[in-house]
Enzyme design. Structure first.
Site, PDB file in Angstrom:
ATOM      1  N   ARG A 201       5.009 -17.734  -8.046  1.00 12.53           N
ATOM      2  CA  ARG A 201       5.558 -18.310  -6.815  1.00 12.53           C
ATOM      3  C   ARG A 201       5.062 -19.746  -6.631  1.00 12.53           C
ATOM      4  NH1 ARG A 201       2.954 -13.797  -2.973  1.00 12.53           N
ATOM      5  NH2 ARG A 201       0.841 -13.861  -3.759  1.00 12.53           N
TER       6      ARG A 201
ATOM      7  N   GLU B 247       4.366 -20.123   0.744  1.00 15.02           N
ATOM      8  CA  GLU B 247       4.865 -19.836  -0.599  1.00 15.02           C
ATOM      9  C   GLU B 247       6.365 -19.578  -0.595  1.00 15.02           C
ATOM     10  OE1 GLU B 247       0.854 -17.499  -2.137  1.00 15.02           O
ATOM     11  OE2 GLU B 247       2.315 -16.448  -0.898  1.00 15.02           O
TER      12      GLU B 247
ATOM     13  N   LYS C 172      12.026 -15.494  -0.942  1.00 15.59           N
ATOM     14  CA  LYS C 172      11.304 -15.236   0.315  1.00 15.59           C
ATOM     15  C   LYS C 172      10.433 -16.444   0.627  1.00 15.59           C
ATOM     16  CE  LYS C 172       7.627 -12.307   0.676  1.00 15.59           C
ATOM     17  NZ  LYS C 172       6.934 -10.999   0.805  1.00 15.59           N
TER      18      LYS C 172
ATOM     19  N   GLY D  13      -5.588  -7.587  -0.707  1.00 16.92           N
ATOM     20  CA  GLY D  13      -5.955  -8.766   0.091  1.00 16.92           C
ATOM     21  C   GLY D  13      -6.389  -9.981  -0.726  1.00 16.92           C
TER      22      GLY D  13
ATOM     23  N   ASP E 145      -5.211 -12.475  -2.921  1.00 22.95           N
ATOM     24  CA  ASP E 145      -3.880 -12.870  -3.393  1.00 22.95           C
ATOM     25  C   ASP E 145      -3.667 -14.377  -3.384  1.00 22.95           C
ATOM     26  OD1 ASP E 145      -3.811 -13.216  -0.672  1.00 22.95           O
ATOM     27  OD2 ASP E 145      -2.015 -12.045  -0.302  1.00 22.95           O
TER      28      ASP E 145
ATOM     29  N   LYS F 105      -9.568 -16.479  -3.097  1.00 24.91           N
ATOM     30  CA  LYS F 105      -9.508 -15.403  -2.081  1.00 24.91           C
ATOM     31  C   LYS F 105      -9.483 -14.055  -2.822  1.00 24.91           C
ATOM     32  CE  LYS F 105      -6.375 -14.040   1.776  1.00 24.91           C
ATOM     33  NZ  LYS F 105      -5.212 -13.268   1.330  1.00 24.91           N
TER      34      LYS F 105
HETATM   35  N1  LIG Z   1      -0.565  -8.094  -2.198  1.00 25.51           N
HETATM   36  C1  LIG Z   1       0.459  -8.273  -1.397  1.00 25.51           C
HETATM   37  O1  LIG Z   1       1.608  -8.103  -1.801  1.00 25.51           O
HETATM   38  C2  LIG Z   1       0.209  -8.658   0.024  1.00 25.51           C
HETATM   39  C3  LIG Z   1       1.266  -8.602   0.947  1.00 25.51           C
HETATM   40  C4  LIG Z   1       0.990  -8.877   2.291  1.00 25.51           C
HETATM   41  C5  LIG Z   1      -0.300  -9.258   2.679  1.00 25.51           C
HETATM   42  N2  LIG Z   1      -1.282  -9.332   1.712  1.00 25.51           N
HETATM   43  C6  LIG Z   1      -2.657  -9.675   2.091  1.00 25.51           C
HETATM   44  O2  LIG Z   1      -3.214  -8.536   2.696  1.00 25.51           O
HETATM   45  C7  LIG Z   1      -4.270  -8.942   3.577  1.00 25.51           C
HETATM   46  C8  LIG Z   1      -4.141  -8.248   4.916  1.00 25.51           C
HETATM   47  O3  LIG Z   1      -3.005  -8.746   5.575  1.00 25.51           O
HETATM   48  P1  LIG Z   1      -2.773  -8.426   7.106  1.00 25.51           P
HETATM   49  O4  LIG Z   1      -1.431  -8.968   7.454  1.00 25.51           O
HETATM   50  O5  LIG Z   1      -3.086  -6.998   7.371  1.00 25.51           O
HETATM   51  O6  LIG Z   1      -3.927  -9.347   7.742  1.00 25.51           O
HETATM   52  P2  LIG Z   1      -4.646  -9.206   9.202  1.00 25.51           P
HETATM   53  O7  LIG Z   1      -5.275 -10.512   9.442  1.00 25.51           O
HETATM   54  O8  LIG Z   1      -3.683  -8.660  10.174  1.00 25.51           O
HETATM   55  O9  LIG Z   1      -5.756  -8.095   8.954  1.00 25.51           O
HETATM   56  C9  LIG Z   1      -6.876  -8.279   8.125  1.00 25.51           C
HETATM   57  C10 LIG Z   1      -8.006  -7.414   8.638  1.00 25.51           C
HETATM   58  O10 LIG Z   1      -9.104  -7.533   7.703  1.00 25.51           O
HETATM   59  C11 LIG Z   1     -10.297  -7.452   8.487  1.00 25.51           C
HETATM   60  N3  LIG Z   1     -11.409  -7.962   7.687  1.00 25.51           N
HETATM   61  C12 LIG Z   1     -11.685  -9.246   7.353  1.00 25.51           C
HETATM   62  N4  LIG Z   1     -12.805  -9.294   6.598  1.00 25.51           N
HETATM   63  C13 LIG Z   1     -13.232  -8.003   6.448  1.00 25.51           C
HETATM   64  C14 LIG Z   1     -14.326  -7.404   5.774  1.00 25.51           C
HETATM   65  N5  LIG Z   1     -15.228  -8.138   5.130  1.00 25.51           N
HETATM   66  N6  LIG Z   1     -14.457  -6.048   5.819  1.00 25.51           N
HETATM   67  C15 LIG Z   1     -13.552  -5.284   6.494  1.00 25.51           C
HETATM   68  N7  LIG Z   1     -12.499  -5.808   7.148  1.00 25.51           N
HETATM   69  C16 LIG Z   1     -12.333  -7.151   7.128  1.00 25.51           C
HETATM   70  C17 LIG Z   1      -9.978  -8.250   9.735  1.00 25.51           C
HETATM   71  O11 LIG Z   1     -10.872  -7.942  10.801  1.00 25.51           O
HETATM   72  C18 LIG Z   1      -8.534  -7.821  10.014  1.00 25.51           C
HETATM   73  O12 LIG Z   1      -8.476  -6.724  10.908  1.00 25.51           O
HETATM   74  C19 LIG Z   1      -4.173 -10.460   3.661  1.00 25.51           C
HETATM   75  O13 LIG Z   1      -5.193 -11.021   2.875  1.00 25.51           O
HETATM   76  C20 LIG Z   1      -2.804 -10.780   3.125  1.00 25.51           C
HETATM   77  O14 LIG Z   1      -2.745 -12.058   2.551  1.00 25.51           O
HETATM   78  C21 LIG Z   1      -1.043  -9.045   0.419  1.00 25.51           C
END
Ligand SMILES: NC(=O)c1ccc[n+]([C@@H]2O[C@H](COP(=O)([O-])OP(=O)(O)OC[C@H]3O[C@@H](n4cnc5c(N)ncnc54)[C@H](O)[C@@H]3O)[C@@H](O)[C@H]2O)c1
Length: 346
Positions: free
Chosen positions: A52, A63, A76, A232, A234, A238
């Site tokens: 991407r 992205e 997207k 997470g 990604d 990170k």
């Molecule tokens: N792989 C994929 O296809 C894909 C798709 C969508 C989102 N994501 C990723 O997934 C992750 C979560 O997305 P989201 O929309 O739920 O985000 P969000 O911000 O709504 O939720 C993230 C949660 O993680 C918690 N957190 C942060 N650090 C922590 C730690 N050390 N221990 C425990 N909990 C912790 C936060 O308190 C929060 O509640 C993001 O990093 C996002 O980029 C990946």
């Protein structure tokens, strides 16, 4: 003059996406999406594939994710801004488009914030179907933000998970997830640490958001036979897993040129061995081979999953009326008289 039919593109708003999901039922949507993504992974070779296009800033990333199967094109737009949550905004928002390759005309435009959560959960469930222990019943869900409930419900609908062990650094997030899932039929266990959450879990899903290298799981927390679903980590810089876990795990990825830059494996040398998930799904590579094996799906999200989700929504939208028609494509009477159309509107 009202716009002609050729000018109109169906648009699915957030409200209509919610209605569509409720009309079908969320667990059915997750199960059907899992099958739709799986079907597209089987025909992986047909798709245009490119990492991407990411625009990084101090606060996050924006992205663009394009692909095509030769007949239909999709892209997207998606962002990732972990600090957004603090100001009442989503970490991840998205919208996307499907187009007809033969004319280049868009055929669908839709919100994809909800759809991304659904497709990410369906992709996790698809990977777990091939990689997790067959009798997996207990999921540890670390990170209880926007994606969390979708992940839990997909693992229930597709993989037969009956218990979810929840942990988030912010107890309010865990409480929100517990509340949202309390009538789901899942047994919910609130944990006080990530260590406690992984106890007895067959599948561990990490879905935290932090714009830095984090160690959500350390090596001692991962027992033999566990399947890890790391969603997470990604983006460059990170990640969620200690690199020692990667030395013990068999790692499965979506598209290596993208995952080597964005996934957990960015921490490893360029020749760190990975298996492309589509090969497992198409029967060209083994998934889980033995009970004691640690399997890792190093998920970053790939354009083909969004293509599948967009095509699924287009098919499921038929005859529901759950879209608005957007006047999006200029349609002069004479295709060469675009300027004349503008002048006549004066
Ligand atoms: N792989 C994929 O296809 C894909 C798709 C969508 C989102 N994501 C990723 O997934 C992750 C979560 O997305 P989201 O929309 O739920 O985000 P969000 O911000 O709504 O939720 C993230 C949660 O993680 C918690 N957190 C942060 N650090 C922590 C730690 N050390 N221990 C425990 N909990 C912790 C936060 O308190 C929060 O509640 C993001 O990093 C996002 O980029 C990946």
């Amino acid at each position: 003059m009202p716009p002609s039919q050729k000018a109109l593109v169906p648009f699915v708003s957030v409200e209509n996406m919610m209605r569509l999901v409720h009309a079908i039922g969320i667990e059915t949507v997750l199960a059907e999406l899992t099958d739709a993504i799986e079907a597209d992974f089987v025909r992986w070779a047909l798709f245009d594939k490119t990492p991407r296009v990411a625009s990084h800033s101090r606060d996050g990333v924006i992205e663009l994710m394009p692909t095509s199967d030769g007949e239909t094109y999709s892209f997207k737009y998606v962002n990732g801004h972990p600090k957004n949550m603090g100001s009442g905004l989503q970490t991840v928002t998205a919208f996307g488009l499907l187009a007809d390759v033969s004319t280049g005309y868009p055929v669908l435009i839709t919100e994809m914030t909800l759809l991304t959560a659904l497709r990410t959960a369906a992709t996790s469930a698809m990977a777990a179907r091939h990689l997790a222990p067959r009798d997996a019943r207990v999921l540890a869900l670390i990170g209880n933000g926007a994606q969390a409930e979708f992940q839990a419900l997909a693992m229930k609908a597709v993989n037969g998970i009956d218990t979810v062990r929840l942990y988030d650094i912010d107890p309010r997030a865990t409480e929100k997830t517990r509340r949202n899932l309390k009538n789901s039929g899942l047994r919910l266990i609130v944990c006080r640490s990530a260590e406690e959450a992984v106890e007895g879990a067959d599948i561990v899903t990490t879905c935290t958001a932090d714009k830095q290298r984090a160690t959500i799981l350390s090596d001692n927390m991962v027992g033999a036979g566990v399947h890890i679903n790391a969603i997470g980590g990604d983006c460059p810089g990170k990640t969620e897993l200690h690199p020692d876990i990667l030395l013990r795990a068999d790692t499965f990825v979506e598209y290596p040129p993208q995952t080597r830059v964005e996934g957990e494996i960015q921490q490893m040398p360029a020749d760190y061995p990975v298996t492309e998930l589509w090969k497992v799904i198409a029967g060209e590579a083994p998934g889980r081979r033995e009970a004691g094996q640690i399997t890792l799906f190093d998920s970053v999200g790939f354009a083909v999953e969004d293509f599948s989700a967009l095509a699924y929504v287009r098919a499921r939208l038929k005859d529901t009326g759950l879209c608005a028609m957007l006047d999006m494509i200029a349609d002069p009477d004479d295709p060469r008289d675009l300027f004349g159309m503008l002048q006549r509107a004066q």
